[in-house]
Scaffold this active site. Sequence first.
Site, PDB file in Angstrom:
ATOM      1  N   GLU A   1      -5.029  11.567   6.959  1.00 17.62           N
ATOM      2  CA  GLU A   1      -3.900  10.651   6.867  1.00 17.62           C
ATOM      3  C   GLU A   1      -2.867  11.242   5.908  1.00 17.62           C
ATOM      4  OE1 GLU A   1      -5.189   6.270   7.737  1.00 17.62           O
ATOM      5  OE2 GLU A   1      -6.000   6.812   5.795  1.00 17.62           O
TER       6      GLU A   1
ATOM      7  N   ASP B   1      -9.556   9.962   5.247  1.00 21.33           N
ATOM      8  CA  ASP B   1      -9.952   8.599   5.566  1.00 21.33           C
ATOM      9  C   ASP B   1     -11.449   8.396   5.297  1.00 21.33           C
ATOM     10  OD1 ASP B   1      -9.435   6.046   6.438  1.00 21.33           O
ATOM     11  OD2 ASP B   1      -9.696   6.515   8.558  1.00 21.33           O
TER      12      ASP B   1
ATOM     13  N   ASP C   1       1.519   9.264  10.451  1.00 17.04           N
ATOM     14  CA  ASP C   1       2.053   9.665   9.153  1.00 17.04           C
ATOM     15  C   ASP C   1       2.817  10.999   9.168  1.00 17.04           C
ATOM     16  OD1 ASP C   1       0.559   7.405   8.511  1.00 17.04           O
ATOM     17  OD2 ASP C   1      -1.106   8.534   7.659  1.00 17.04           O
TER      18      ASP C   1
ATOM     19  N   TRP D   1       3.962   1.823  10.508  1.00 11.80           N
ATOM     20  CA  TRP D   1       3.127   2.455   9.492  1.00 11.80           C
ATOM     21  C   TRP D   1       3.850   3.618   8.831  1.00 11.80           C
ATOM     22  CZ3 TRP D   1      -2.413   2.258  12.173  1.00 11.80           C
ATOM     23  CH2 TRP D   1      -2.770   0.912  12.304  1.00 11.80           C
ATOM     24  N   SER D   2       3.095   4.391   8.048  1.00  7.68           N
ATOM     25  CA  SER D   2       3.718   5.326   7.115  1.00  7.68           C
ATOM     26  C   SER D   2       4.546   6.435   7.740  1.00  7.68           C
ATOM     27  CB  SER D   2       2.647   5.925   6.212  1.00  7.68           C
ATOM     28  OG  SER D   2       2.194   4.912   5.357  1.00  7.68           O
TER      29      SER D   2
ATOM     30  N   ASN E   1       0.827  -1.206   0.000  1.00  9.01           N
ATOM     31  CA  ASN E   1       0.000   0.000   0.000  1.00  9.01           C
ATOM     32  C   ASN E   1       0.862   1.257   0.000  1.00  9.01           C
ATOM     33  OD1 ASN E   1      -0.254  -1.356   2.792  1.00  9.01           O
ATOM     34  ND2 ASN E   1      -1.014   0.659   3.335  1.00  9.01           N
ATOM     35  N   ASP E   2       0.768   2.118   1.001  1.00 12.05           N
ATOM     36  CA  ASP E   2       1.335   3.480   0.911  1.00 12.05           C
ATOM     37  C   ASP E   2       2.802   3.574   0.484  1.00 12.05           C
ATOM     38  OD1 ASP E   2      -1.006   3.646   2.337  1.00 12.05           O
ATOM     39  OD2 ASP E   2      -0.203   4.915   3.921  1.00 12.05           O
TER      40      ASP E   2
ATOM     41  N   GLN F   1       4.691   0.323   2.281  1.00 10.76           N
ATOM     42  CA  GLN F   1       4.002  -0.556   3.207  1.00 10.76           C
ATOM     43  C   GLN F   1       3.772  -1.899   2.491  1.00 10.76           C
ATOM     44  OE1 GLN F   1       2.122   0.717   6.552  1.00 10.76           O
ATOM     45  NE2 GLN F   1       4.193   1.502   6.331  1.00 10.76           N
TER      46      GLN F   1
END
Length: 586
Positions: free
Chosen positions: A240, A280, A186, A121-122, A61-62, A78
């Site tokens: 996000e 989101d 993030d 996470w990001s 993903n990201d 990710q």
Amino acid sequence: MEFPTQFRTLLLFFFFFDMRQGVRGSHELFNESRSVAVELSKVDNRYKPVYHFRPPKNWMNDPNAPMYFNGIYHFLYQYNPRGAVWGNIVWAHAVSVDLVNWKIVEPAIYPTKSFDINGCWSGSATILPGKGPAVLYTGVDSRNRQVQNIVFPMNVSDPYLRRWYKPDYNPVMRPVDGINATSFRDPTTGWKASDGKWRTIVGSKVDRMGTVILYRSDDFIHWKKASRPLHSVMNTGMWECPDLFPVLCRGKRGVDHNRHTTPVNHIDRCVKHVLKVSLDDTRYDYYTVGKYHEDSDEYVPNLNSIDNANGLRYDYGSFYASKSFYDDKKQRRILWSWVNETDLISDDIAKGWAGVQTIPRSVWLAKNGRQVVQWPVEEIESLRGKKTEMKGLKLKQGSRLEVKGVKATQTDVEVVFKVSGLERAEPFDPSWFSDPEKLCAHKGAEVPGKVGPFGLLVLASGNLTEYTAVFFRVFKYRSKYVTLMCSDATRSSLRSELYKRSFGGFVDIDIKKRQQISLRSLIDRSIVESFGAKGRTCITSRVYPTLLSDEKAKVHLFAFNHGSETVKISNLKAWEMRKATIVEDV
Ligand SMILES: *[C@@H]1O[C@H](CO)[C@@H](O)[C@H](O)[C@H]1NC(C)=O
Ligand SMILES: *[C@@H]1O[C@H](CO)[C@@H](O)[C@H](O)[C@H]1NC(C)=O
Ligand SMILES: *[C@@H]1O[C@H](CO)[C@@H](O)[C@H](O)[C@H]1NC(C)=O
Ligand SMILES: *[C@@H]1O[C@H](CO)[C@@H](O)[C@H](O)[C@H]1NC(C)=O
Ligand SMILES: *[C@H]1O[C@@H](CO)[C@H](O)[C@@H](O)[C@@H]1NC(C)=O
């Protein structure tokens, strides 16, 4: 970012499934499907893009921490190393010298410590002058709180920056002072203001107010939350993957956030800023053009910039969690974005892979200052192979012209349409301004008009039982014209159960003055990335024609016009695209 909507639906599905069956706990199934090992030899490549970045298998993903350092482009993302659905997320890491061909090296960050044991996470990279890169990322800690951590390369002299270390003083930002511990993530690339202090922002929300919390630091390690956020907007929900960067008022050149306070020449003195947030609530990326005021440490959008889910989008299609970086090699700003699969989760598990990144795009401010313009990086043209060209052809109402001689499953096509008879364009109802997507759904490629619909039919079967239409339609509004661009997937596949949206956006051009409009589409098996009017309006669609499931089926590319006014193709160029080389080198 958090787990994707697709997965939330899966959870919900299993929840109801459980209720009906009453056999197993949803978590068991959740855990199972996210760790179904994929054998490389069993990966189904029929829908897999060949010149867009994607790992050989599994879920992605990201985009994370894209950067250019010591002659190498780094792209982190990710990634689930153990399956084709979201879960087990690590920061996978790829390196390149040309943004086209990639070597995937070992993951840079994975859960190991109490401050990231439940998730890595990001986040973003910042090149610290004289020291090298530092990466800020969101960890989910042992108490399931979101915290921000820092990591550094173990050896800045290693050109690939293969290994990273996490100092024990992490986390460097905690969800204290009323910050919601499950809505705090993030961090962006840092920037230094003229007071010599570093800044970064972190996405969050307060009730329904989306916000970016501002932090300051003297050394990039000790961070202090500012009393006021950099920016907030009521009723927009969680923000996000924020991204804040400067743009020059004139020209395509990019600017490094860490140099914009000391412009190199007088032309560069006019600098604006762009703030992008990934909502989101809607799962799309929105931005405003405005000004970051150093004295007050605030971002203020231009007065006419809509600052919510009705605002400007980088891309009016599937495109989320994007992130930009300044490329010092070519003095440009480059934007990456995740494009999710829109087939079924069961399809992804069967395919053994999920998720694509857009072709990296150069971004700059449009001359009118109202929006940004995006264009695929020039490096991608190195993959152009066989070429076909057409000039001066007329497309009368209902006509279709086949683009022959290039493989239509992996094509870069650029066309300039000359329009006429504008005075006879369909009237525009101002209530349509608020929802271009709805207008595209209502006035599809099949619905005859006056000036348009005209454009391309891509990934089409010869008998047109399947195709994706990328097209324009021009309307008359008072003494002006409104140009609509659509990327319509409703007929893209015979499979009725797929998500096949008709995406749309308006194109901010004076069509009366120009009398023409261009379209470029990057077609790559299941992704169609389209750039209207030289990158003023961009739309990305994911499509899964059943046509592609048969390796031998002939795939077609057409130009078409369903408007009563004749449209002329002043120029059409199409190139067959070669495969990018994406190899694992662990
Ligand atoms: C599912 O995974 C979570 C976290 O990885 C773990 O805590 C939990 O015990 C697992 N549940 C089952 C039923 O295996
Ligand atoms: C760091 O990387 C350089 C270049 O690859 C290498 O020559 C050097 O030995 C490395 N240093 C350490 C401590 O590993
Ligand atoms: C914090 O965020 C979570 C996730 O969106 C939400 O469910 C929760 O209600 C929020 N808590 C507060 C106190 O606002
Ligand atoms: C249309 O063409 C596709 C692939 O070329 C073929 O599979 C399909 O049977 C055709 N359908 C009709 C209705 O002719
Ligand atoms: C991509 O997939 C579609 C169809 O499942 C969802 O509707 C989108 O919300 C999703 N996008 C993201 C960013 O998760």
